[in-house]
Design an enzyme around this catalytic site. Sequence first.
Site, PDB file in Angstrom:
ATOM      1  N   ASP A 453       0.834  -1.206   0.000  1.00 60.05           N
ATOM      2  CA  ASP A 453       0.000   0.000   0.000  1.00 60.05           C
ATOM      3  C   ASP A 453       0.868   1.255   0.000  1.00 60.05           C
ATOM      4  OD1 ASP A 453      -2.320   1.523   0.148  1.00 60.05           O
ATOM      5  OD2 ASP A 453      -3.148   0.386   1.834  1.00 60.05           O
ATOM      6  N   ASP A 523     -10.905   1.849  -2.920  1.00 58.20           N
ATOM      7  CA  ASP A 523     -11.424   1.530  -1.590  1.00 58.20           C
ATOM      8  C   ASP A 523     -12.948   1.535  -1.578  1.00 58.20           C
ATOM      9  OD1 ASP A 523      -9.126   0.999  -0.240  1.00 58.20           O
ATOM     10  OD2 ASP A 523      -8.847   3.025   0.532  1.00 58.20           O
TER      11      ASP A 523
HETATM   12  C1  GLA Z   1      -5.717   1.786   2.300  1.00 59.43           C
HETATM   13  C2  GLA Z   1      -6.151   0.603   1.470  1.00 59.43           C
HETATM   14  C3  GLA Z   1      -7.210  -0.170   2.218  1.00 59.43           C
HETATM   15  C4  GLA Z   1      -6.659  -0.626   3.546  1.00 59.43           C
HETATM   16  C5  GLA Z   1      -6.156   0.567   4.350  1.00 59.43           C
HETATM   17  C6  GLA Z   1      -5.439   0.112   5.598  1.00 59.43           C
HETATM   18  O1  GLA Z   1      -6.740   2.714   2.418  1.00 59.43           O
HETATM   19  O2  GLA Z   1      -6.618   1.011   0.215  1.00 59.43           O
HETATM   20  O3  GLA Z   1      -7.662  -1.264   1.460  1.00 59.43           O
HETATM   21  O4  GLA Z   1      -5.614  -1.540   3.324  1.00 59.43           O
HETATM   22  O5  GLA Z   1      -5.267   1.366   3.587  1.00 59.43           O
HETATM   23  O6  GLA Z   1      -5.006   1.164   6.358  1.00 59.43           O
END
Ligand code: GLA
Length: 708
Positions: A453, A523
């Site tokens: 990420d 997300d």
């Molecule tokens: C980002 C990712 C999510 C999750 C969060 C965790 O927003 O896109 O899917 O993994 O971080 O903090």
Amino acid sequence: MPEVAFDEASQTWLLSTPNTGYALRLGADGILRHLYWGPPLTIEQAAAVPVRAPVTLTNFEGRQHDIEELPVEGGARFGVPALQVRFADGTRGLELNYSRQSVEDGTLTVNFVDRHYPVEVALHYRVYGDCDVLERWTTVTNTGADDVIEVLRADSACWSVPDRPDYALRHVTGHWAGETVLERVGVARGETVFTSRRGTTGHHANPWVSIDAGDVSEEHGEVFSAALAWSGTWRLTVSRTSTDAVSVTGGTGHDGYGFRLEPGHSRQTPVFAGLRSTGGYGEASREWHRYALAHVLPHPDELRPVTYNSWEATGFTVDEEGQRELANLAAAVGVELFVMDDGWFGARVDDHAGLGDWTANPHRFPNGLRPLADEVHRLGMKFGIWVEPEMVNPDSDLYRAHPDWVQHFANRQRTEVRNQLVLNVARPDVAEWMFRWLDELVGANDIDFLKWDMNRPFTESGWPAEGAAGSDRLWLSYVDNLYDVIDRLRAKHPGLRIQSCSGGGGRVDFGILRRTDEVWPSDNTDALDRLRIQHGYAQVYPPLTMAAWVTDVPNQQTGRTVPLRFRFHVAMAGVLAIGGDLPEWTDEERAEAAGWVAQYKRIAPIVQHGELHRLLPPDRDGPGRDAMVASQYVSADGAQSVVFCWLQSPHFGRTVPAVRLRGLDPSARYRDEETGEVHHGAVLLGHGLLPQLPPGDYASAVVHLVRL
Ligand code: GLA
């Protein structure tokens, strides 16, 4: 066979792919001009193509600079400069002379040197025998021994679009939780800039565009498109001159940033790939997908496993017991890869602390990660884990030990986003630290998969120890080092698979896809929104890379409640995953989920390796019988096909339309694997399939057809 041919007399090169010819010509003035991009030609025919007529309206026009293969700054050029340099004596611009050409493994390289200064520019073109995508990139070399050359801009390529009566432009726009929303607009006379200034590819734009004559539909028409393979800041400029010459210039970096080329050093730009296709927007997408599978992705032949991810179920509240429970339930519904998301390390119990301290939280995992990894493996699943290697919370042991490891300027504040700062991955010691702990983590815990990420953009991107030059270099070296760490990690752990995530779809491009296996596109897991996001995503990037979760309702982003069946059907059109809180699901819901997972496993080879036909796209004009959306996937051998239909809301008791299918054999018959019904290919193609939708809102169906 991919081919590079050269006609000495006219100084014309012809690059040939299966369905396209692309020609360039060296003028008597030493300038390399674009000549042709269209259906295949012979070299004799290419040699006879006239150079686009010069503009001689007034003295205020340049000399056909709008169709140069890589227009540099210098001389009477007033268009978009693809290459801008400044020499130590203050001179700007280039005066290039052709020096030599070479052809190796389907790659043509044409070299130029400056008339006075020690700089060499090489233009590279690679063609493949199995697809119509042409790859282009540029190398700039300081051939001197004494002085640094400042490179203010070094684009990978300029793609000239052939003359057409008019032009339309397609691109994606968006934001966090609303990525890859497709737009179609006219091409303005002037310059339309798509860019990222955020350090990474970005949610708000993606480095590809397509241009056509304004007469193209999903099924018909000639489309020119170009996509940049880079995961840092970038700029694509679509230029339409006042005399209607259209081009797309693109490369790394954003306004105001360049780099210094030391004596004896070179910089090679990333690939800016171009595609001409003739079967409408649909065929353009399929050709990009074929290219990605044949020439970009590291493991194109592998089926992506059905995944479980804990994020929406548990948030930061992860511990061994809770994850074991989730893993057991996930295995029972047929999941093949179990991924534990954020919250397992350091003091990371929310987003205020712990990023940078990559050891298991001892309260949550008293015996480390190994027992959970073993349990997941015992259940027959692969084990994956979330990491955000490029980041640090100020409240972390890492930051307390190395406050100088973050991007910063000495006398500026360090802007926090999501309570975190960005590490200066351009620093060799930071990159090495990152590789070491990842290597150790993966090796010690038998980790099969990383969700990698990157949750915030760059700010105050300084590198005080390296001065102004270092701070400028940071933007490129960061990405170089990021790629290098991933490449080394993959080389050391050949079984490791990686998902690219950046707060959802903030880092999606052919650069990251060259070294990862899939992407987390957004997300936003709302099924209805996902139809649009997936539609924009798959314009260029293949469904095989498009992870899609089934999550709980009401949806965390939108508050919308959509039936489980519809949520599955949307996610089954990509790489199926489950992200719901499984212990909260009823037995009936888990049984239903197991049924969909089992069906997905039967159709996964067709969805992931087949060809996508957007039968009824979500963004078409008009209500279209209440705007049913439908997609079809056809296996490479044409023997199997999967059709998805999604209808948000029927109105006025209207019946759903028959959906005409694509890519089938009209003389064959196809059996519906669920109902046993047999259809004639000719009827499915010419008349259509009548989807059996349940009554009411959010009606959806999936039909798996097998040739008899
Ligand atoms: C980002 C990712 C999510 C999750 C969060 C965790 O927003 O896109 O899917 O993994 O971080 O903090």
